[in-house]
Design a protein around this motif. Structure first.
Motif, PDB file in Angstrom:
ATOM      1  N   LEU A 289       0.828  -1.273  -0.116  1.00 35.72           N
ATOM      2  CA  LEU A 289       0.002  -0.016   0.010  1.00 35.72           C
ATOM      3  C   LEU A 289       0.744   1.244  -0.019  1.00 35.72           C
ATOM      4  O   LEU A 289       0.595   2.206  -0.850  1.00 35.72           O
ATOM      5  CB  LEU A 289      -0.824   0.178   1.217  1.00 35.72           C
ATOM      6  N   ALA A 290       1.871   1.280   0.835  1.00 32.48           N
ATOM      7  CA  ALA A 290       2.759   2.255   0.999  1.00 32.48           C
ATOM      8  C   ALA A 290       3.310   2.752  -0.580  1.00 32.48           C
ATOM      9  O   ALA A 290       3.580   4.039  -1.053  1.00 32.48           O
ATOM     10  CB  ALA A 290       3.838   2.254   1.921  1.00 32.48           C
ATOM     11  N   LEU A 291       3.922   1.521  -1.086  1.00 28.40           N
ATOM     12  CA  LEU A 291       4.649   1.743  -2.466  1.00 28.40           C
ATOM     13  C   LEU A 291       3.486   2.076  -3.612  1.00 28.40           C
ATOM     14  O   LEU A 291       4.023   2.344  -4.652  1.00 28.40           O
ATOM     15  CB  LEU A 291       5.365   0.480  -2.724  1.00 28.40           C
ATOM     16  N   GLY A 292       2.426   1.464  -3.458  1.00 29.65           N
ATOM     17  CA  GLY A 292       1.464   1.717  -4.368  1.00 29.65           C
ATOM     18  C   GLY A 292       1.653   0.321  -5.455  1.00 29.65           C
ATOM     19  O   GLY A 292       1.765   0.665  -6.746  1.00 29.65           O
ATOM     20  N   LEU A 293       2.076  -0.849  -4.804  1.00 31.58           N
ATOM     21  CA  LEU A 293       2.323  -1.783  -5.808  1.00 31.58           C
ATOM     22  C   LEU A 293       1.507  -2.912  -5.774  1.00 31.58           C
ATOM     23  O   LEU A 293       1.180  -3.546  -4.680  1.00 31.58           O
ATOM     24  CB  LEU A 293       3.801  -2.302  -5.241  1.00 31.58           C
ATOM     25  N   LEU A 294       0.869  -3.550  -6.944  1.00 24.81           N
ATOM     26  CA  LEU A 294      -0.319  -4.447  -6.832  1.00 24.81           C
ATOM     27  C   LEU A 294      -1.402  -3.928  -5.810  1.00 24.81           C
ATOM     28  O   LEU A 294      -1.899  -4.805  -5.016  1.00 24.81           O
ATOM     29  CB  LEU A 294       0.176  -5.627  -6.506  1.00 24.81           C
ATOM     30  N   THR A 295      -1.765  -2.561  -5.833  1.00 20.72           N
ATOM     31  CA  THR A 295      -2.381  -1.861  -4.921  1.00 20.72           C
ATOM     32  C   THR A 295      -3.857  -2.709  -4.891  1.00 20.72           C
ATOM     33  O   THR A 295      -4.074  -3.077  -3.629  1.00 20.72           O
ATOM     34  CB  THR A 295      -2.965  -0.512  -5.472  1.00 20.72           C
TER      35      THR A 295
ATOM     36  N   ALA B  17      -1.600   0.552 -13.232  1.00 14.80           N
ATOM     37  CA  ALA B  17      -2.576   1.216 -12.439  1.00 14.80           C
ATOM     38  C   ALA B  17      -3.854   1.409 -13.154  1.00 14.80           C
ATOM     39  O   ALA B  17      -5.182   1.008 -12.640  1.00 14.80           O
ATOM     40  CB  ALA B  17      -2.280   2.572 -12.056  1.00 14.80           C
ATOM     41  N   ASP B  18      -4.090   1.602 -14.354  1.00 12.02           N
ATOM     42  CA  ASP B  18      -5.240   1.538 -15.224  1.00 12.02           C
ATOM     43  C   ASP B  18      -5.846   0.254 -15.506  1.00 12.02           C
ATOM     44  O   ASP B  18      -7.036   0.038 -15.693  1.00 12.02           O
ATOM     45  CB  ASP B  18      -5.121   2.599 -16.590  1.00 12.02           C
ATOM     46  N   ASN B  19      -5.069  -0.611 -15.494  1.00 11.59           N
ATOM     47  CA  ASN B  19      -5.549  -2.119 -15.589  1.00 11.59           C
ATOM     48  C   ASN B  19      -6.235  -2.597 -14.479  1.00 11.59           C
ATOM     49  O   ASN B  19      -6.836  -3.905 -14.696  1.00 11.59           O
ATOM     50  CB  ASN B  19      -4.369  -2.978 -16.184  1.00 11.59           C
ATOM     51  N   LEU B  20      -5.709  -2.216 -13.119  1.00 15.71           N
ATOM     52  CA  LEU B  20      -6.187  -2.844 -12.050  1.00 15.71           C
ATOM     53  C   LEU B  20      -7.208  -2.072 -10.951  1.00 15.71           C
ATOM     54  O   LEU B  20      -7.592  -2.541  -9.928  1.00 15.71           O
ATOM     55  CB  LEU B  20      -4.981  -3.032 -11.157  1.00 15.71           C
ATOM     56  N   ASP B  21      -7.836  -0.811 -11.674  1.00 14.84           N
ATOM     57  CA  ASP B  21      -8.951  -0.350 -10.828  1.00 14.84           C
ATOM     58  C   ASP B  21     -10.187  -0.390 -11.413  1.00 14.84           C
ATOM     59  O   ASP B  21     -10.315  -1.543 -12.204  1.00 14.84           O
ATOM     60  CB  ASP B  21      -8.334   1.204 -10.653  1.00 14.84           C
TER      61      ASP B  21
END
Length: 162
Positions: free
Chosen positions: A61-67, A131-135
């Motif tokens: 979460l802190a890194l924004g990785l595989l959020t 990011a755009d593929n996972l939200d």
């Protein structure tokens, strides 16, 4: 400004989960006893996985990785906490002995929001082009999968203590 707000929200959630993971990792014997007292079988394994999971969730979460994946981990963790402990105390967190469920619900709703909206521009997901593929609906579907994992964990390892 939205990206800055998402960064701040992710960082805060990450710090909360890192603190929980650190606490569980630092006091494995006490955490194991606590899980056993709450009705978890294989409490030692659950305690180790809890610490590792919370540290991983906080870092992601802190890194924004595989959020959305780590957000789903947070939701799953809080779902297990809700079902096994907090639901018995009612809504308010100041109820004793096990505290109410407002805290775990707030963390869960916030994590689901981040999964749906995405991590924002200031994230490794954005840098990597993920990011755009996972939200959106994908993020919410991953949250649903996390809830399914929580249900499986509860069915396999938890019985309400008598």
């Amino acid at each position: 400004m939205t990206d800055v707000a998402l960064l701040a929200l992710r960082l805060w959630l990450g710090i909360v989960m890192l603190a929980h993971g650190y606490h569980h990792a630092r006091s494995q014997e006490g955490t194991t006893r606590w899980f056993a007292s709450k009705g978890f079988r294989h409490a030692g394994v659950i305690a180790r996985l809890s610490a590792l999971g919370e540290l991983g969730i906080g870092t992601g979460l802190a890194l924004g990785l595989l959020t959305p994946v780590v957000a789903a981990g947070l939701v799953a963790t809080m779902a297990v906490a809700f079902w096994s402990i907090h639901r018995f105390a009612g809504f308010f967190v100041f109820k004793r002995p096990d505290e109410g469920w407002e805290y775990v619900a707030t963390l869960s709703v916030t994590a689901a929001f981040v999964a749906a909206v995405g991590p924002g521009r200031y994230s490794l997901d954005a840098v990597l082009g993920w990011a755009d593929n996972l939200d959106g609906w994908v993020g919410l579907a991953i949250i649903a999968a996390g809830l399914a994992v929580a249900a499986i964990q509860l069915a396999a390892t938890w019985r309400r203590p008598t």
